[in-house]
Design an enzyme around this catalytic site. Structure first.
Site, short mmCIF file in Angstrom:
data_model
loop_
_atom_site.label_atom_id
_atom_site.label_comp_id
_atom_site.label_asym_id
_atom_site.label_seq_id
_atom_site.Cartn_x
_atom_site.Cartn_y
_atom_site.Cartn_z
N ARG A 34 1.08 -1.11 0.01
CA ARG A 34 0.21 0.30 -0.30
C ARG A 34 1.01 1.17 0.19
O ARG A 34 0.22 2.56 -0.34
CB ARG A 34 -1.07 0.13 1.36
CG ARG A 34 -2.15 1.05 1.12
CD ARG A 34 -3.10 0.89 2.09
NE ARG A 34 -4.41 1.75 2.20
CZ ARG A 34 -4.16 3.02 3.31
NH1 ARG A 34 -3.38 2.54 3.60
NH2 ARG A 34 -5.33 3.65 2.57
N ILE A 60 -7.10 8.08 -0.92
CA ILE A 60 -6.91 6.20 -0.87
C ILE A 60 -7.75 5.37 -0.31
O ILE A 60 -7.90 5.98 0.81
CB ILE A 60 -5.55 6.07 -1.41
CG1 ILE A 60 -5.32 4.35 -0.64
CG2 ILE A 60 -4.83 6.37 0.61
CD1 ILE A 60 -4.02 3.79 -1.05
N SER A 61 -8.90 5.17 -0.24
CA SER A 61 -9.89 4.49 0.26
C SER A 61 -9.04 3.34 1.68
O SER A 61 -7.58 2.39 1.72
CB SER A 61 -10.67 3.45 -0.20
OG SER A 61 -11.01 3.84 -1.71
N GLN A 62 -10.03 3.22 3.05
CA GLN A 62 -9.93 2.65 3.66
C GLN A 62 -9.52 0.96 3.67
O GLN A 62 -10.64 0.99 3.04
CB GLN A 62 -11.32 2.55 4.68
CG GLN A 62 -10.66 1.57 6.83
CD GLN A 62 -11.94 2.03 6.87
OE1 GLN A 62 -12.61 2.31 6.34
NE2 GLN A 62 -11.80 1.12 8.22
N PRO A 63 -8.74 0.65 4.08
CA PRO A 63 -7.95 -1.09 3.79
C PRO A 63 -9.30 -2.13 3.98
O PRO A 63 -10.12 -2.82 2.94
CB PRO A 63 -6.67 -1.48 4.18
CG PRO A 63 -6.19 -0.15 4.88
CD PRO A 63 -7.31 0.94 4.79
#
Ligand code: SAH
Length: 213
Positions: A34, A60-63
């Site tokens: 990431r 960037i989206s939350q994992p």
């Protein structure tokens, strides 16, 4: 390189109907660095389970949400996938490990170019990423075995449903900016009938309309 998504795992059964994400999805997430997609000054937070700014007002989206949405797509290795909202390219790289071919659209031209470069650096050869407006989908490569949208639309865009194969799923957050949004799974069955299910409340940046360059 492990991302701590355990904190949320006890909810997972309600969201996907099974108590853990599939091995395939977890393996793909573990394999994608990431930090490669996170800006230089935020490297220390690259493996936190939260969204991070990537410039141009985007994130960037939350994992955990990346894992959840990816799992909901139920991709097979021969799948052809459309992603709307390339952003950093992180989700794209995960899809590339799970599908045969990924097409990805990003409306902000500099983000589209940066993500394409990062994906090339990682050696993702089965990705085609370009600037474009996801409301129209990408008809040239349709129909798709799965479509994922990573920005919230006020409604489900009709072209995306049209571009789904029978039996395929569209995973999309729907709702107003700053208002309540729901992550939806829209499924087209073998006869072409469409049904939808709400999975959980989410908070995404808006799927914008128009000609942002
Ligand atoms: N999956 C990405 C999420 C990025 S945020 C990641 O984890 O990095 C959502 C992205 O959708 C933003 O980059 C935004 O610019 C893009 N976007 C917004 N409206 C769009 C549209 N109409 N078509 C394509 N992309 C759009």
């Amino acid at each position: 390189m492990l991302i701590d998504i355990d904190r949320e795992l006890h909810y997972t059964r309600d969201y996907i109907g099974q108590s853990a994400f599939s091995e395939r999805v977890l393996t793909a997430i573990a394999a994608v660095p990431r930090h490669h997609f996170v800006p230089e000054d935020l490297q220390e937070a690259a493996y936190d389970n939260g969204p991070l700014p990537i410039g141009h007002g985007q994130t960037i989206s939350q994992p955990y949400i990346v894992a959840l949405m990816t799992d909901l797509l139920r991709l097979t290795p021969d799948a052809v996938v459309l992603e709307v909202g390339t952003g950093s390219g992180y989700q794209t790289a995960i899809l590339a490990r799970l599908a045969r071919q990924v097409y990805s659209l990003e409306i902000v031209a500099p983000l589209a170019a940066a993500a394409a470069a990062k994906l090339r650096e990682l050696g993702c050869r089965n990705v085609e990423a370009r600037q474009g407006d996801g409301y129209a989908g990408w008809p040239e490569h349709a129909p798709y075995d799965g479509i994922i949208v990573t920005a919230a639309a006020p409604y489900v865009p009709a072209p995306l449903i049209e571009q789904l194969k029978p039996g395929a799923r569209l995973v999309i957050p729907v709702g107003d900016v700053g208002g309540p949004q729901q992550l939806l799974v829209v499924e087209k069955d073998g006869d072409g009938a469409v049904s939808e299910r709400s999975v959980l409340p989410v908070a995404f940046v808006p799927l914008v309309k128009g000609s942002y360059k």
